[in-house]
Scaffold this active site. Structure first.
Site, mmCIF file in Angstrom:
data_model
loop_
_atom_site.group_PDB
_atom_site.id
_atom_site.type_symbol
_atom_site.label_atom_id
_atom_site.label_comp_id
_atom_site.label_asym_id
_atom_site.label_seq_id
_atom_site.Cartn_x
_atom_site.Cartn_y
_atom_site.Cartn_z
ATOM 1 N N LYS A 1 8.052 8.161 3.354
ATOM 2 C CA LYS A 1 7.293 7.385 2.363
ATOM 3 C C LYS A 1 6.488 8.334 1.469
ATOM 4 O O LYS A 1 6.321 9.510 1.829
ATOM 5 C CB LYS A 1 6.378 6.390 3.074
ATOM 6 C CG LYS A 1 5.311 7.022 4.008
ATOM 7 C CD LYS A 1 4.518 5.966 4.750
ATOM 8 C CE LYS A 1 3.378 6.595 5.540
ATOM 9 N NZ LYS A 1 2.649 5.593 6.349
ATOM 10 N N HIS A 2 6.021 7.864 0.296
ATOM 11 C CA HIS A 2 6.111 6.546 -0.310
ATOM 12 C C HIS A 2 6.931 6.702 -1.589
ATOM 13 O O HIS A 2 6.382 7.162 -2.595
ATOM 14 C CB HIS A 2 4.751 5.998 -0.680
ATOM 15 C CG HIS A 2 3.755 5.987 0.426
ATOM 16 N ND1 HIS A 2 3.055 7.122 0.820
ATOM 17 C CD2 HIS A 2 3.335 4.977 1.235
ATOM 18 C CE1 HIS A 2 2.225 6.802 1.806
ATOM 19 N NE2 HIS A 2 2.370 5.510 2.094
ATOM 20 N N ARG B 1 -3.207 5.086 14.236
ATOM 21 C CA ARG B 1 -3.697 3.852 14.873
ATOM 22 C C ARG B 1 -3.921 4.045 16.376
ATOM 23 O O ARG B 1 -4.845 3.483 16.944
ATOM 24 C CB ARG B 1 -2.713 2.709 14.657
ATOM 25 C CG ARG B 1 -2.244 2.525 13.222
ATOM 26 C CD ARG B 1 -3.361 2.305 12.242
ATOM 27 N NE ARG B 1 -2.825 2.132 10.896
ATOM 28 C CZ ARG B 1 -3.554 2.153 9.790
ATOM 29 N NH1 ARG B 1 -4.862 2.363 9.873
ATOM 30 N NH2 ARG B 1 -2.989 1.992 8.606
ATOM 31 N N HIS C 1 -4.089 -0.208 -2.164
ATOM 32 C CA HIS C 1 -4.671 -1.263 -1.343
ATOM 33 C C HIS C 1 -5.611 -2.130 -2.177
ATOM 34 O O HIS C 1 -5.834 -3.305 -1.853
ATOM 35 C CB HIS C 1 -5.465 -0.668 -0.171
ATOM 36 C CG HIS C 1 -4.616 -0.027 0.869
ATOM 37 N ND1 HIS C 1 -4.172 1.266 0.759
ATOM 38 C CD2 HIS C 1 -4.142 -0.496 2.054
ATOM 39 C CE1 HIS C 1 -3.446 1.572 1.829
ATOM 40 N NE2 HIS C 1 -3.410 0.530 2.623
ATOM 41 N N ARG D 1 -3.448 13.522 3.304
ATOM 42 C CA ARG D 1 -2.302 12.961 4.021
ATOM 43 C C ARG D 1 -0.989 13.671 3.721
ATOM 44 O O ARG D 1 0.063 13.254 4.235
ATOM 45 C CB ARG D 1 -2.154 11.472 3.686
ATOM 46 C CG ARG D 1 -3.318 10.623 4.182
ATOM 47 C CD ARG D 1 -3.214 9.188 3.692
ATOM 48 N NE ARG D 1 -2.018 8.520 4.158
ATOM 49 C CZ ARG D 1 -1.633 7.307 3.732
ATOM 50 N NH1 ARG D 1 -2.334 6.680 2.807
ATOM 51 N NH2 ARG D 1 -0.530 6.755 4.212
ATOM 52 N N ASP E 1 6.112 -1.306 0.901
ATOM 53 C CA ASP E 1 4.826 -1.107 1.546
ATOM 54 C C ASP E 1 4.238 -2.497 1.780
ATOM 55 O O ASP E 1 4.856 -3.515 1.433
ATOM 56 C CB ASP E 1 3.928 -0.243 0.658
ATOM 57 C CG ASP E 1 2.871 0.522 1.454
ATOM 58 O OD1 ASP E 1 2.544 0.092 2.576
ATOM 59 O OD2 ASP E 1 2.355 1.534 0.957
ATOM 60 N N ASP F 1 1.606 3.025 12.169
ATOM 61 C CA ASP F 1 1.300 4.148 11.281
ATOM 62 C C ASP F 1 0.642 5.243 12.110
ATOM 63 O O ASP F 1 -0.531 5.135 12.459
ATOM 64 C CB ASP F 1 0.327 3.722 10.174
ATOM 65 C CG ASP F 1 0.965 2.806 9.147
ATOM 66 O OD1 ASP F 1 1.922 3.245 8.489
ATOM 67 O OD2 ASP F 1 0.510 1.659 9.001
#
Length: 334
Positions: free
Chosen positions: A176-177, A87, A189, A146, A261, A79
């Site tokens: 995405k998403h 990351r 999450h 984002r 996901d 990601d």
């Protein structure tokens, strides 16, 4: 590139898994994921990353081991959206403000080219980006930091700039998403968000960037863990036949690779055997699961059972995955 007719059923099933793992090198468990579960791809997170040199060694070792096992090349993904979801850190180029600051085609293209080049150099071939979610004007949701700025059409255009720039540098883009989470305020999450926006409204707004990306040749899309109650009041998009077969593949004509996901998210409230069955039923190609557990084996076992029961649907899914790997190999810079 391997042909599906030359692969065992275990090898075919493994192609439908992209998994996370523990460690920063080719551990015995990572070897097991490749040689026994025969996974089609891996995803790296911060605990897997020490430095660009270490990542390069790890990616080379994983690909070499997959080749040694007679398997197709792995998807090696990360990601790297910029901003709060990146990351890889310095010395790679950081874009600290992320997509909200990429408001022009030039800025989006620069992000895509720079990020793609640097990811490819250390061994990645897939980026779980760009985000094509749309935030309605005057609304501040979970995706506020984002998303690209502007209208749905502008979000789509900027996303395509990133997508094409990444792929020019040899890194596959995963948009995405789907079908869009810009309207949500809860984090999948942690819980299962519900969205009751009518499909006809989504079609004029949230779906527009995806239409633009599909028209531009997007080859892979990630599905959200949001329940869109006007489309399917039982399953989140990632497990929903109505969303995937009905809207994505049927109404919008997308014939590329689809993936969930992360199935470890709290939004997925069913067990992994049920999730695997729904993935087949919904015509989703790849299960993404990011944290090592016995759920990996459950998914593989259930996929194998479902592939035996529905060989035609399974063959189509694996065929799409292998075709994307062929594109990945062909697009890699010399």
């Amino acid at each position: 590139m391997a042909q599906i007719s030359d692969m065992t059923l275990d090898e075919q099933v493994g192609q439908r898994l992209i998994v996370g793992f523990d460690g920063t090198d080719l551990t015995d468990d990572l070897k097991y994921l490749i040689d026994t579960l025969k996974v089609g791809g891996v995803i790296l997170f911060s605990p897997n990353i020490d430095s660009p040199a270490q990542v390069a060694d790890l990616c080379h070792a994983m690909q070499a081991y997959a080749a040694h096992c007679g398997l197709p090349p792995l998807f090696i993904s990360v990601d790297q959206e910029g901003g709060q979801v990146a990351r890889m850190k310095e010395p790679l180029t950081l874009f600290p403000e992320g997509a909200p600051a990429l408001g022009t085609p030039e800025a989006a293209r620069h992000f895509g080219r720079t990020t793609g080049k640097e990811l490819f150099e250390v061994g990645y071939n897939m980026d779980m980006a760009p985000v094509l979610d749309v935030q309605p004007e005057g609304f501040s949701g979970i995706m506020a930091k984002r998303v690209f700025p502007g209208s749905p059409q502008e979000v789509g255009a900027l996303g395509v700039e990133v997508m094409e720039a990444l792929e020019t540098e040899g890194v596959l883009a995963v948009v995405k998403h789907f079908p869009g989470i810009g309207r949500t305020t809860l984090d999948s999450h942690l819980t299962l968000p519900l969205l009751d926006t009518p499909l006809e409204v989504l079609s004029r707004t949230d779906l527009v960037p995806f239409e633009i990306a599909f028209a531009a040749g997007a080859s892979a899309v990630m599905l959200s863990h949001i329940k869109y109650t006007d489309i399917d009041d039982q399953w989140p998009a990632s497990l929903s036949p109505e969303v995937v077969k009905g809207v994505l593949r049927g109404r919008m004509g997308f014939n590329g690779v689809t993936m969930t996901d992360d199935l470890d998210m709290k939004a997925v409230t069913c067990d992994m055997e049920t999730a695997a069955r729904q993935i087949f039923t919904a015509d989703v190609d790849i299960a993404l699961i990011c944290h090592r557990s016995d759920r990996y084996e459950t998914l593989a076992k259930t996929f194998k059972t479902m592939a035996t029961r529905f060989p035609g649907a399974h063959a189509l899914a694996v065929g799409r995955i292998l075709a994307l790997k062929e594109i990945m190999t062909r697009k890699a810079p010399n």
